[in-house]
Enzyme design. Structure first.
Site, mmCIF file in Angstrom:
data_model
loop_
_atom_site.group_PDB
_atom_site.id
_atom_site.type_symbol
_atom_site.label_atom_id
_atom_site.label_comp_id
_atom_site.label_asym_id
_atom_site.label_seq_id
_atom_site.Cartn_x
_atom_site.Cartn_y
_atom_site.Cartn_z
ATOM 1 N N GLU A 191 -21.282 9.726 -19.500
ATOM 2 C CA GLU A 191 -20.961 8.724 -18.929
ATOM 3 C C GLU A 191 -21.375 8.851 -17.437
ATOM 4 O O GLU A 191 -20.495 8.523 -16.228
ATOM 5 C CB GLU A 191 -19.287 8.799 -18.849
ATOM 6 C CG GLU A 191 -18.957 8.396 -20.268
ATOM 7 C CD GLU A 191 -17.437 8.206 -20.629
ATOM 8 O OE1 GLU A 191 -16.634 8.451 -19.406
ATOM 9 O OE2 GLU A 191 -16.833 7.927 -21.550
ATOM 10 N N GLU B 217 -19.331 8.109 -31.314
ATOM 11 C CA GLU B 217 -17.796 7.846 -31.127
ATOM 12 C C GLU B 217 -17.239 6.780 -31.581
ATOM 13 O O GLU B 217 -16.581 5.895 -31.084
ATOM 14 C CB GLU B 217 -17.435 8.267 -29.630
ATOM 15 C CG GLU B 217 -17.748 9.406 -28.929
ATOM 16 C CD GLU B 217 -17.488 9.377 -27.440
ATOM 17 O OE1 GLU B 217 -16.367 8.766 -27.216
ATOM 18 O OE2 GLU B 217 -18.004 10.290 -26.931
HETATM 19 C C1 XIL Z 1 -10.680 10.499 -25.431
HETATM 20 C C2 XIL Z 1 -9.906 11.219 -26.376
HETATM 21 O O1 XIL Z 1 -10.105 10.724 -27.778
HETATM 22 C C3 XIL Z 1 -8.509 11.266 -25.869
HETATM 23 O O2 XIL Z 1 -7.667 12.317 -26.913
HETATM 24 C C4 XIL Z 1 -8.369 11.729 -24.751
HETATM 25 O O3 XIL Z 1 -6.935 11.625 -24.267
HETATM 26 C C5 XIL Z 1 -9.442 11.110 -23.665
HETATM 27 O O4 XIL Z 1 -10.658 11.283 -24.441
HETATM 28 N N1 XIL Z 1 -15.495 8.567 -24.453
HETATM 29 C C6 XIL Z 1 -15.633 10.102 -24.439
HETATM 30 C C7 XIL Z 1 -14.345 10.828 -25.185
HETATM 31 O O5 XIL Z 1 -16.565 10.483 -24.296
HETATM 32 O O6 XIL Z 1 -14.469 11.942 -24.948
HETATM 33 C C8 XIL Z 1 -13.010 10.105 -25.139
HETATM 34 O O7 XIL Z 1 -12.007 10.736 -25.691
HETATM 35 C C9 XIL Z 1 -13.262 8.778 -25.434
HETATM 36 C C10 XIL Z 1 -14.213 7.968 -24.573
#
Ligand code: XIL
Length: 430
Positions: free
Chosen positions: A232, A343
């Protein structure tokens, strides 16, 4: 003449019939031409098809065609035997899932994961908040050496190793879920502690990446196949000329514009030869972000320090449009690197039959696009990971804002979305 008069009516009738025939066949020909010329060439259709090419004919290349054999839902309802999504896609790409430590510690869940997925990602345990050990760092007392302790991630690493499951390591350099003390003089935890210099921060960055990679590669050789080196780092709204995230991003604040390149350089130095290095981001289909990511990744590619782009894909039922989604996949493919969906979840605020059926169709659409891009050789998609095992464990499912975005319900029962992801004939197409 007499003869003509005698047979006049017959000749007339014959002429009318002939004209009619010629007219009909011309019209037919024109229709055929229209159909042929309306058929876009393969390249053009890649660019402009809003709806994925998941018609019966095109679907023949896909793993889950509309044949009896692949009627996964029907088979499941009749026999109770559930298809394994990782097996269905085994010749295409890894099918992964994000897990928390306690998911894996639950035997029933762990066995289920092993039967359905060929790749896992730690949902949190490999983030700097979980891997950096403040007490050990202070004890070591070296200003350039934040100490890494992978105790939170070993449950996942052991599980992967024992079950021959591969792992995506998520994530090394990120503005979020990273303790502020990593950046301060003397690793001071107080709120206003001053930051170290660029030189010290680069040394810390290298030591941090080195320790984590060496730990994983020494103890779990061959388990991790992909590292999200930087996560990100593009935020168009921040106003940087190259789109780099500049707000609340201490890596940027201390090291400057080249912090991403530095991270990839260190990662390349310490990664195993066959491990792939990824830049990972969300909202990757938004045009200005897409172009900024492509530019960034191209520069890293020229230096030989990146292997792939991770598309998070936290998406919605109707956003982005299939046209924008497909366009983005095509654009990232043009970079000539690997693509991984890292994701995937699709927000679905309702658990009604109707809403879940729509979700199933959306999953079907997304997997159709990915498969078609892969099968046509347009995109080197090597892994698709869903962000969570079951709805109750989804990060977007909150008590005040519920969402049911995943493939399995809280009892690990397959949802219609699961069958959508398999392109099951019982799930409506787009
Ligand atoms: C999220 C997790 O799912 C949560 O449990 C945590 O509280 C916050 O992070 N982008 C990403 C992931 O790269 O690491 C994030 O994961 C979601 C958004």
């Amino acid at each position: 003449m007499k003869l003509f008069i005698k047979y006049r009516n017959l000749i007339l009738l014959f002429s009318v019939l002939c004209c009619g025939f010629v007219f009909i066949s011309c019209d037919q020909k024109e229709q055929n031409t229209k159909e042929t010329s309306a058929e876009p060439t393969q390249e053009v259709s890649q660019e402009i098809t809003a709806v994925p090419d998941d018609g019966k004919e095109k679907e023949e290349d896909n793993v889950a065609s509309t044949t009896e054999d692949n009627a996964y839902y029907e088979n499941y309802t009749k026999t109770g035997v559930l298809a394994s999504i990782k097996d269905v896609y085994k010749d295409k790409f890894h099918i992964g899932v994000a897990l928390a430590k306690h998911d894996i510690e639950n035997k029933i869940k762990a066995n289920f994961v092993a039967s359905q997925f060929s790749s896992i990602t730690c949902e949190n345990e490999m983030k700097a908040d979980f891997t950096l050990d403040h007490a050990a760092t202070l004890k070591k007392g070296d200003e350039e050496f934040p100490v890494v302790n992978m105790k939170n991630a070993v449950v996942a690493l052991n599980f992967a190793k024992e079950n021959d499951i591969k792992m995506r390591a998520h994530t090394l350099v990120w503005h979020s879920q990273t303790p502020r003390w990593l950046f301060t003089e003397g690793f001071d935890k107080s709120e206003d502690a001053p930051f170290v210099t660029r030189e010290v921060m680069l040394a810390r960055m290298e030591n941090y990446i080195k320790q984590e990679m060496e730990y994983v590669n020494t103890n779990y050789e061959g388990v991790v196949y992909a590292w999200d080196v930087v996560n990100e780092a593009i935020e168009i709204g921040d106003g940087h000329k190259d789109g780099i995230r500049i707000k609340n991003n201490y890596w940027y604040e201390i090291i400057g514009d080249d912090y991403i390149e530095q991270a990839f350089t260190f990662a390349r130095k310490y990664a195993d030869k066959n491990q792939k290095l990824f830049y990972n981001d969300y909202g990757t289909y938004e045009k200005s972000k897409l172009f900024a990511i492509c530019e960034l990744v191209n520069k890293l590619k020229e230096k030989g320090i990146i292997d792939g782009v991770g598309l998070q894909d936290h998406i919605q039922i109707d956003y982005p449009t299939t046209l924008d989604y497909q366009y983005a996949i095509n654009k990232y493919s043009e970079l000539g690197l690997e693509i991984q969906i890292t994701e995937l979840d699709i927000a679905c605020p309702e658990d009604t039959e109707e809403a879940q059926e729509k979700l199933a169709t959306r999953y079907r659409t997304i997997f159709s696009i990915l498969l078609n891009c892969l099968n046509k050789g347009n995109a080197n998609i090597t892994s698709v990971t869903v962000w969570g095992l079951s709805d109750d464990r989804s990060w977007i499912n909150k008590p005040d804002q519920p969402s049911y975005p995943l493939l399995f319900d809280k009892n690990l029962k397959p949802k219609r979305a699961f069958f959508g992801a398999l392109l099951d004939p019982s799930v409506k197409k787009y």
